[in-house]
Design a protein around this motif. Structure first.
Motif, PDB file in Angstrom:
ATOM      1  N   ARG A  42      95.901  14.164  39.223  1.00 35.65           N
ATOM      2  CA  ARG A  42      94.535  14.565  39.567  1.00 35.65           C
ATOM      3  C   ARG A  42      93.980  15.488  38.489  1.00 35.65           C
ATOM      4  N   HIS A  43      92.860  15.116  37.913  1.00 29.44           N
ATOM      5  CA  HIS A  43      92.197  15.848  36.829  1.00 29.44           C
ATOM      6  C   HIS A  43      93.100  16.007  35.610  1.00 29.44           C
ATOM      7  N   GLY A  44      94.061  15.109  35.456  1.00 25.52           N
ATOM      8  CA  GLY A  44      94.989  15.168  34.330  1.00 25.52           C
ATOM      9  C   GLY A  44      94.465  14.393  33.126  1.00 25.52           C
ATOM     10  N   THR A  45      95.371  14.035  32.255  1.00 19.41           N
ATOM     11  CA  THR A  45      95.054  13.260  31.061  1.00 19.41           C
ATOM     12  C   THR A  45      94.572  11.877  31.473  1.00 19.41           C
ATOM     13  N   LEU A  46      93.521  11.379  30.805  1.00 19.63           N
ATOM     14  CA  LEU A  46      92.937  10.079  31.132  1.00 19.63           C
ATOM     15  C   LEU A  46      93.132   9.093  29.987  1.00 19.63           C
ATOM     16  N   TYR A  47      93.263   7.817  30.363  1.00 18.95           N
ATOM     17  CA  TYR A  47      93.346   6.722  29.399  1.00 18.95           C
ATOM     18  C   TYR A  47      92.443   5.613  29.900  1.00 18.95           C
ATOM     19  N   ILE A  48      91.606   5.082  29.020  1.00 18.21           N
ATOM     20  CA  ILE A  48      90.693   3.987  29.388  1.00 18.21           C
ATOM     21  C   ILE A  48      91.098   2.748  28.608  1.00 18.21           C
ATOM     22  N   GLY A  49      91.198   1.631  29.310  1.00 17.44           N
ATOM     23  CA  GLY A  49      91.574   0.383  28.666  1.00 17.44           C
ATOM     24  C   GLY A  49      90.816  -0.797  29.243  1.00 17.44           C
ATOM     25  N   VAL A  50      91.031  -1.954  28.617  1.00 11.92           N
ATOM     26  CA  VAL A  50      90.413  -3.202  29.079  1.00 11.92           C
ATOM     27  C   VAL A  50      91.465  -4.307  28.959  1.00 11.92           C
ATOM     28  N   THR A  51      91.451  -5.230  29.917  1.00 12.71           N
ATOM     29  CA  THR A  51      92.431  -6.318  29.922  1.00 12.71           C
ATOM     30  C   THR A  51      91.899  -7.482  30.746  1.00 12.71           C
ATOM     31  N   ASN A  52      92.519  -8.640  30.578  1.00 11.34           N
ATOM     32  CA  ASN A  52      92.182  -9.773  31.432  1.00 11.34           C
ATOM     33  C   ASN A  52      93.273 -10.021  32.479  1.00 11.34           C
ATOM     34  N   SER A  53      94.328  -9.204  32.448  1.00 16.66           N
ATOM     35  CA  SER A  53      95.386  -9.289  33.453  1.00 16.66           C
ATOM     36  C   SER A  53      95.826  -7.869  33.811  1.00 16.66           C
ATOM     37  N   LEU A  54      95.178  -7.309  34.800  1.00 18.97           N
ATOM     38  CA  LEU A  54      95.419  -5.913  35.144  1.00 18.97           C
ATOM     39  C   LEU A  54      96.853  -5.682  35.611  1.00 18.97           C
ATOM     40  N   GLN A  55      97.374  -6.568  36.431  1.00 17.16           N
ATOM     41  CA  GLN A  55      98.739  -6.405  36.933  1.00 17.16           C
ATOM     42  C   GLN A  55      99.740  -6.402  35.771  1.00 17.16           C
ATOM     43  N   LYS A  56      99.616  -7.353  34.861  1.00 14.37           N
ATOM     44  CA  LYS A  56     100.528  -7.436  33.724  1.00 14.37           C
ATOM     45  C   LYS A  56     100.394  -6.208  32.823  1.00 14.37           C
ATOM     46  N   ARG A  57      99.164  -5.786  32.574  1.00 18.65           N
ATOM     47  CA  ARG A  57      98.945  -4.637  31.697  1.00 18.65           C
ATOM     48  C   ARG A  57      99.488  -3.357  32.315  1.00 18.65           C
ATOM     49  N   ASP A 106      84.597   6.725  43.919  1.00 20.09           N
ATOM     50  CA  ASP A 106      85.294   5.743  44.752  1.00 20.09           C
ATOM     51  C   ASP A 106      86.716   6.150  45.120  1.00 20.09           C
ATOM     52  N   ASN A 107      87.255   7.145  44.430  1.00 19.26           N
ATOM     53  CA  ASN A 107      88.660   7.509  44.626  1.00 19.26           C
ATOM     54  C   ASN A 107      88.791   9.031  44.584  1.00 19.26           C
ATOM     55  N   LEU A 108      88.223   9.674  45.566  1.00 22.26           N
ATOM     56  CA  LEU A 108      88.156  11.137  45.616  1.00 22.26           C
ATOM     57  C   LEU A 108      89.540  11.785  45.523  1.00 22.26           C
ATOM     58  N   GLU A 109      90.533  11.138  46.088  1.00 26.83           N
ATOM     59  CA  GLU A 109      91.874  11.719  46.132  1.00 26.83           C
ATOM     60  C   GLU A 109      92.752  11.274  44.965  1.00 26.83           C
ATOM     61  N   TRP A 110      92.199  10.512  44.056  1.00 27.23           N
ATOM     62  CA  TRP A 110      92.930  10.043  42.871  1.00 27.23           C
ATOM     63  C   TRP A 110      94.187   9.250  43.272  1.00 27.23           C
ATOM     64  N   ARG A 111      94.058   8.437  44.323  1.00 26.03           N
ATOM     65  CA  ARG A 111      95.175   7.581  44.741  1.00 26.03           C
ATOM     66  C   ARG A 111      95.523   6.609  43.631  1.00 26.03           C
ATOM     67  N   ASP A 112      96.775   6.204  43.574  1.00 25.44           N
ATOM     68  CA  ASP A 112      97.207   5.196  42.624  1.00 25.44           C
ATOM     69  C   ASP A 112      96.814   3.833  43.174  1.00 25.44           C
ATOM     70  N   LEU A 113      95.858   3.189  42.522  1.00 24.73           N
ATOM     71  CA  LEU A 113      95.364   1.892  42.965  1.00 24.73           C
ATOM     72  C   LEU A 113      96.265   0.736  42.534  1.00 24.73           C
ATOM     73  N   GLY A 114      97.301   1.054  41.800  1.00 22.13           N
ATOM     74  CA  GLY A 114      98.228   0.020  41.318  1.00 22.13           C
ATOM     75  C   GLY A 114      98.875  -0.769  42.443  1.00 22.13           C
ATOM     76  N   ASP A 115      99.058  -0.128  43.578  1.00 23.95           N
ATOM     77  CA  ASP A 115      99.668  -0.822  44.718  1.00 23.95           C
ATOM     78  C   ASP A 115      98.766  -1.889  45.304  1.00 23.95           C
ATOM     79  N   LEU A 116      97.477  -1.803  45.005  1.00 30.02           N
ATOM     80  CA  LEU A 116      96.499  -2.771  45.523  1.00 30.02           C
ATOM     81  C   LEU A 116      96.437  -4.037  44.672  1.00 30.02           C
ATOM     82  N   ILE A 117      97.031  -3.970  43.482  1.00 23.98           N
ATOM     83  CA  ILE A 117      97.000  -5.091  42.551  1.00 23.98           C
ATOM     84  C   ILE A 117      98.121  -6.056  42.895  1.00 23.98           C
ATOM     85  N   SER A 118      97.784  -7.328  43.089  1.00 23.22           N
ATOM     86  CA  SER A 118      98.826  -8.316  43.384  1.00 23.22           C
ATOM     87  C   SER A 118      98.579  -9.609  42.664  1.00 23.22           C
TER      88      SER A 118
END
Length: 93
Positions: free
Chosen positions: A11-26, A81-93
């Motif tokens: 939360r409020h830590g270091t940020l990284y911005i990226g772009v991909t066509n396969s979010l799960q793989k990336r 959209d993500n006030l609590e900074w939840r890890d959305l990675g679990d939503l990716i399938s």
């Protein structure tokens, strides 16, 4: 489908911005240490923000735009959209 995403070290830590066509793989690459050196060095593995776009050119342009934004603006974008900074990675399938 193309994805513009933001990873955070915490939360409020270091940020990284990226772009991909396969979010799960990336995301798997990042978490296995195969992504960017920046992500590995700073432990930026928590997926906190995702945007989708149908066109690669537009997704890349958005990524570049977000990278130029002030840090406060990026935090506001995440928390809209993500006030609590939840890890959305679990939503990716």
């Amino acid at each position: 489908m193309y994805y513009v995403y933001i990873l955070a070290s915490g939360r409020h830590g270091t940020l990284y911005i990226g772009v991909t066509n396969s979010l799960q793989k990336r995301l798997e690459q990042h978490r296995n240490g195969e992504g960017s050196e920046f992500v590995k060095k700073y432990g930026v593995y928590r997926l906190v923000y995702i945007e989708t776009d149908a066109f690669a050119e537009e997704a890349i342009a958005r990524e570049k735009q977000l990278k130029r934004w002030k840090r406060d603006w990026k935090i506001e974008l995440i928390e809209r959209d993500n006030l609590e900074w939840r890890d959305l990675g679990d939503l990716i399938s």
